[in-house]
Each structure stands twice: as structure tokens, then as C-alpha cells.
Write a protein that holds these residues in place. Structure first.
Motif, PDB file in Angstrom:
ATOM      1  N   ARG A 144       0.828  -1.206   0.000  1.00 17.90           N
ATOM      2  CA  ARG A 144       0.000   0.000   0.000  1.00 17.90           C
ATOM      3  C   ARG A 144       0.865   1.259   0.000  1.00 17.90           C
ATOM      4  N   ILE A 145       1.965   1.204   0.719  1.00 14.14           N
ATOM      5  CA  ILE A 145       2.885   2.355   0.749  1.00 14.14           C
ATOM      6  C   ILE A 145       3.389   2.667  -0.659  1.00 14.14           C
ATOM      7  N   LEU A 146       3.642   1.625  -1.450  1.00  8.85           N
ATOM      8  CA  LEU A 146       4.156   1.823  -2.808  1.00  8.85           C
ATOM      9  C   LEU A 146       3.150   2.481  -3.746  1.00  8.85           C
ATOM     10  N   THR A 147       1.883   2.539  -3.338  1.00  4.78           N
ATOM     11  CA  THR A 147       0.856   3.133  -4.201  1.00  4.78           C
ATOM     12  C   THR A 147       0.487   4.557  -3.809  1.00  4.78           C
ATOM     13  N   VAL A 148       1.121   5.119  -2.787  1.00  2.00           N
ATOM     14  CA  VAL A 148       0.792   6.484  -2.350  1.00  2.00           C
ATOM     15  C   VAL A 148       1.075   7.451  -3.502  1.00  2.00           C
ATOM     16  N   SER A 149       0.061   8.237  -3.841  1.00  2.00           N
ATOM     17  CA  SER A 149       0.197   9.195  -4.949  1.00  2.00           C
ATOM     18  C   SER A 149       0.712  10.544  -4.443  1.00  2.00           C
ATOM     19  N   ALA A 150       1.140  11.366  -5.379  1.00  2.00           N
ATOM     20  CA  ALA A 150       1.591  12.719  -5.031  1.00  2.00           C
ATOM     21  C   ALA A 150       0.440  13.516  -4.417  1.00  2.00           C
ATOM     22  N   GLU A 151      -0.764  13.328  -4.929  1.00  2.00           N
ATOM     23  CA  GLU A 151      -1.929  14.033  -4.395  1.00  2.00           C
ATOM     24  C   GLU A 151      -2.215  13.596  -2.955  1.00  2.00           C
ATOM     25  N   GLU A 152      -2.140  12.297  -2.718  1.00  2.00           N
ATOM     26  CA  GLU A 152      -2.376  11.771  -1.373  1.00  2.00           C
ATOM     27  C   GLU A 152      -1.317  12.277  -0.395  1.00  2.00           C
ATOM     28  N   LEU A 153      -0.066  12.306  -0.840  1.00  2.00           N
ATOM     29  CA  LEU A 153       1.011  12.811   0.008  1.00  2.00           C
ATOM     30  C   LEU A 153       0.796  14.292   0.319  1.00  2.00           C
ATOM     31  N   GLY A 154       0.420  15.069  -0.697  1.00  2.00           N
ATOM     32  CA  GLY A 154       0.175  16.497  -0.488  1.00  2.00           C
ATOM     33  C   GLY A 154      -0.967  16.746   0.485  1.00  2.00           C
ATOM     34  N   GLU A 155      -2.045  15.995   0.336  1.00  2.00           N
ATOM     35  CA  GLU A 155      -3.184  16.135   1.249  1.00  2.00           C
ATOM     36  C   GLU A 155      -2.781  15.760   2.671  1.00  2.00           C
ATOM     37  N   THR A 156      -1.981  14.717   2.808  1.00  2.00           N
ATOM     38  CA  THR A 156      -1.504  14.296   4.132  1.00  2.00           C
ATOM     39  C   THR A 156      -0.629  15.379   4.751  1.00  2.00           C
ATOM     40  N   ALA A 157       0.243  15.972   3.963  1.00  2.00           N
ATOM     41  CA  ALA A 157       1.092  17.062   4.469  1.00  2.00           C
ATOM     42  C   ALA A 157       0.239  18.253   4.892  1.00  2.00           C
ATOM     43  N   ARG A 158      -0.751  18.612   4.090  1.00  2.00           N
ATOM     44  CA  ARG A 158      -1.614  19.752   4.445  1.00  2.00           C
ATOM     45  C   ARG A 158      -2.408  19.466   5.724  1.00  2.00           C
ATOM     46  N   ARG A 159      -2.865  18.239   5.878  1.00  2.00           N
ATOM     47  CA  ARG A 159      -3.668  17.886   7.055  1.00  2.00           C
ATOM     48  C   ARG A 159      -2.808  17.775   8.310  1.00  2.00           C
ATOM     49  N   HIS A 160      -1.641  17.151   8.210  1.00  2.00           N
ATOM     50  CA  HIS A 160      -0.874  16.845   9.425  1.00  2.00           C
ATOM     51  C   HIS A 160       0.256  17.821   9.732  1.00  2.00           C
ATOM     52  N   LEU A 161       0.721  18.575   8.763  1.00  2.00           N
ATOM     53  CA  LEU A 161       1.797  19.535   9.039  1.00  2.00           C
ATOM     54  C   LEU A 161       1.269  20.952   9.183  1.00  2.00           C
ATOM     55  N   ALA A 162      -0.007  21.080   9.481  1.00  2.00           N
ATOM     56  CA  ALA A 162      -0.619  22.400   9.660  1.00  2.00           C
ATOM     57  C   ALA A 162      -0.042  23.080  10.897  1.00  2.00           C
TER      58      ALA A 162
END
Length: 183
Positions: A144-162
């Protein structure tokens, strides 16, 4: 005399094992460890840190993304400013495909290594059971880690690095030892 040191710790609450996005959080932590916008590379390039650690700690109900920087006391403000800049860049700009692929690969390999150890595998299955995650899903996490998309990573950064979720702690410097008189 040893150099005086201060410790800058920045933490962000994240979801637990059953919270969607855990694979993206692992990739984000790996990107902060070793990537084009990694904390270690930035601090080393600017001569700001003695040591850097990035951890993604995930419990059953909650988790945390932690960044720790050991630095000289006079660099604390610069380190905090630089960390916030790195977090903002991850929230605001996508990483390159090459960097994303490398971070996914390293995170998946680390996850697979953890699952390869019998004690860790048993702990993973126990936590999955407690969190209501099917065992097969827990064991499929490296894939599952190998399928993380750039969009998913960006959304995760916006949500958790706020910035409004940031917990900042500065410890030190340790008091200087008085010099002994040589009489």
C-alpha cells in the motif's frame, strides 16, 4: 569543554493505525528523513544541527509525527524557522516523481523489514486486531505504501503539518559546568 546543545522538538498529532492515510504518513515521514526537502539535508547544508531524528509513531487510536533537532543554543530560532519552512514547502508544493518514488520505496522497505521480524509481525497483528483492521490489510501495508500518490502525500502534508496542529518544545541548553580552579 563540550559544545552546549539545545533540543528542538516539533510534533504533529496524526491518526492511529485504523485511520485512513497511514501509508501516506509513512511516506511523509520518510520524505522528512531523506528526501529533497528532508530536515537532515537542510540542517546539514546550513550547519545547523548536531543530530536530526524523524519518527512516525502510530498507536491504535492516535499517532504522532515527531521531528527532533539537536543544535547549538544560538541556532534555535533559525532551526525553528527552517523547520517551518520545510513543513510549508511540503504543504504547498508537490514533490517530484523521482523523490516520491524513492521515498515510497524506502518507507515500504522499512515496513517490510519490520514485518519480517517475528516479534514485530506479532505486534502488528495484535495492534491490527485491536484497531479492527483485517490482518491481511496490516500485512499488505508495504504494498500500500508503494501506491501512495503525489496528491495523497500532499493532502496528508496539508492535514498533518498544519501550523495550528504543531507542538513545539525547546529543551536546553544544559547549564554550563563551572570551571574547576587549579590550585
Amino acid at each position: 569543554m563540550a559544545a552546549r546543545r539545545a533540543h528542538v522538538l516539533v510534533g504533529f498529532p496524526t491518526g492511529g493505525a485504523a485511520t485512513p492515510g497511514n501509508a501516506a504518513r509513512e511516506v511523509l515521514a520518510e520524505l522528512l528523513r531523506r528526501g529533497e526537502r528532508s530536515v537532515g539535508a537542510a540542517m546539514e547544508a546550513e550547519g545547523l544541527a548536531f543530530r536530526v531524528e524523524v519518527e512516525h509513531l502510530e498507536g491504535t487510536d492516535a499517532g504522532h509525527l515527531l521531528v527532533a533537532v539537536e543544535t547549538a543554543p544560538q541556532n534555535v530560532d533559525t532551526v525553528v524557522t527552517r523547520l517551518r519552512s520545510i513543513f510549508a514547502s511540503l504543504r504547498d508544493r508537490a514533490v517530484s516523481d523521482d523523490v516520491l518514488a524513492a521515498s515510497r520505496g524506502r518507507a515500504a522497505a522499512a515496513c517490510a523489514d519490520r514485518l519480517g521480524a517475528p516479534a514485530t509481525r506479532a505486534e502488528t497483528l495484535l495492534r491490527a486486531e485491536l484497531a479492527g483492521i483485517p490482518p491481511a490489510d496490516a500485512l499488505a501495508r508495504p504494498g500500500r505504501i508503494l501506491t501512495v500518490s503525489a496528491e495523497e502525500l500532499g493532502e496528508t502534508a496539508r492535514r498533518h503539518l498544519a501550523r495550528d496542529h504543531e507542538v513545539l518544545v525547546v529543551v536546553g541548553p544544559e547549564p554550563e559546568e563551572p570551571e574547576a580552579d587549579d590550585e
